[in-house]
Design a protein around this motif. Sequence first.
Motif, PDB file in Angstrom:
ATOM      1  N   TYR A   1      -3.072   5.992   0.288  1.00 16.57           N
ATOM      2  CA  TYR A   1      -4.121   5.235   0.971  1.00 16.57           C
ATOM      3  C   TYR A   1      -3.561   4.150   1.888  1.00 16.57           C
ATOM      4  N   LEU A   2      -2.597   3.389   1.412  1.00 17.03           N
ATOM      5  CA  LEU A   2      -2.096   2.267   2.208  1.00 17.03           C
ATOM      6  C   LEU A   2      -1.335   2.763   3.435  1.00 17.03           C
TER       7      LEU A   2
ATOM      8  N   THR B   1      -3.809  -8.595  -5.043  1.00 19.80           N
ATOM      9  CA  THR B   1      -3.272  -7.861  -6.194  1.00 19.80           C
ATOM     10  C   THR B   1      -3.748  -6.413  -6.237  1.00 19.80           C
ATOM     11  N   PRO B   2      -5.036  -6.111  -5.976  1.00 20.75           N
ATOM     12  CA  PRO B   2      -5.445  -4.700  -5.982  1.00 20.75           C
ATOM     13  C   PRO B   2      -4.706  -3.852  -4.942  1.00 20.75           C
ATOM     14  N   VAL B   3      -4.311  -4.452  -3.831  1.00 16.81           N
ATOM     15  CA  VAL B   3      -3.544  -3.713  -2.817  1.00 16.81           C
ATOM     16  C   VAL B   3      -2.161  -3.380  -3.363  1.00 16.81           C
ATOM     17  N   LEU B   4      -1.520  -4.359  -4.002  1.00 16.74           N
ATOM     18  CA  LEU B   4      -0.209  -4.111  -4.599  1.00 16.74           C
ATOM     19  C   LEU B   4      -0.301  -3.064  -5.698  1.00 16.74           C
ATOM     20  N   GLU B   5      -1.363  -3.127  -6.489  1.00 13.45           N
ATOM     21  CA  GLU B   5      -1.540  -2.150  -7.569  1.00 13.45           C
ATOM     22  C   GLU B   5      -1.761  -0.745  -7.023  1.00 13.45           C
ATOM     23  N   GLN B   6      -2.458  -0.642  -5.902  1.00 17.07           N
ATOM     24  CA  GLN B   6      -2.752   0.670  -5.323  1.00 17.07           C
ATOM     25  C   GLN B   6      -1.471   1.426  -5.003  1.00 17.07           C
ATOM     26  N   ALA B   7      -0.459   0.702  -4.541  1.00  8.60           N
ATOM     27  CA  ALA B   7       0.806   1.344  -4.190  1.00  8.60           C
ATOM     28  C   ALA B   7       1.518   1.921  -5.405  1.00  8.60           C
TER      29      ALA B   7
ATOM     30  N   THR C   1      -2.071  -8.164   6.800  1.00  9.30           N
ATOM     31  CA  THR C   1      -1.399  -7.028   7.426  1.00  9.30           C
ATOM     32  C   THR C   1       0.018  -6.866   6.902  1.00  9.30           C
ATOM     33  N   ALA C   2       0.732  -7.979   6.725  1.00  7.25           N
ATOM     34  CA  ALA C   2       2.098  -7.920   6.186  1.00  7.25           C
ATOM     35  C   ALA C   2       2.100  -7.346   4.782  1.00  7.25           C
ATOM     36  N   CYS C   3       1.127  -7.751   3.972  1.00 14.28           N
ATOM     37  CA  CYS C   3       1.014  -7.216   2.610  1.00 14.28           C
ATOM     38  C   CYS C   3       0.734  -5.715   2.662  1.00 14.28           C
ATOM     39  N   LEU C   4      -0.177  -5.320   3.515  1.00 16.04           N
ATOM     40  CA  LEU C   4      -0.521  -3.906   3.648  1.00 16.04           C
ATOM     41  C   LEU C   4       0.702  -3.071   3.996  1.00 16.04           C
ATOM     42  N   HIS C   5       1.479  -3.510   4.976  1.00 18.79           N
ATOM     43  CA  HIS C   5       2.640  -2.734   5.409  1.00 18.79           C
ATOM     44  C   HIS C   5       3.737  -2.727   4.347  1.00 18.79           C
ATOM     45  N   ALA C   6       3.944  -3.859   3.664  1.00 19.04           N
ATOM     46  CA  ALA C   6       4.944  -3.895   2.599  1.00 19.04           C
ATOM     47  C   ALA C   6       4.577  -2.933   1.478  1.00 19.04           C
TER      48      ALA C   6
END
Length: 225
Positions: A107-108, A94-100, A162-167
């Motif tokens: 950052y991503l 969730t924090p990765v999704l929020e960062q976007a 990795t898939a989450c990061l790229h999305a």
Amino acid sequence: MASAALALSSKEQIVVAAERLFAEHGIDGVSLRQIGQSAGNANNSAVQYHFGTKDNLIRAIFEYRLPYLTRRRQLLVAERCPSSLRSWVECYLTPVLEQAEHPGSWYLTFVTQLHRWDRGRLLLGRIPAPARATTEEFFARLRGFLDIPEPICSNRISQAVTACLHACADREAERARGEPLLPYAVHMRDLLDGLVGFLQAPVSAEAVAALESASEPRRLRVVVP
């Protein structure tokens, strides 16, 4: 991460400028002088003065972003007390999704560029210890829910992250370009649904046979977005 309400220091301005330029042009596509100029610094040696090398500047970007992401993950775990595969995936990603969703964040996209860089793996292996510990705990928790042989299990978890990061990097870049986006709640739930489904998919007999015939499975690295 610095509060948006506070003025950034000279070093923080350089870090933010570097994150954006590395994301837009690749790690080798921008010079330290260009980063200094983009940060509004008239001194052509400002980046070298504060950071010395490009490697040190890259580490500074992680040191700027990762403490917030790590604290956010820890807070979610404390609030939700995750006890299932889905809940652990949500707490970590969730924090990765929020960062976007943060205005001005590159950052991503920067991290995806670093993955492509020939020396990126070396620098990704030197991220701050708290972030690495949080990620290693996440991998360990997920392994406990997955009845999948190693190294397929760890590879699958790494591929999901990795898939989450790229999305999310794609969404971050689309937001910067002003392109239309799915509502965040839809994007988040749909992506998490897909990642959990991927993690839970049964391992085929063919994959097991391929693993058994492999002479020496490669050592996997832990992906930290």
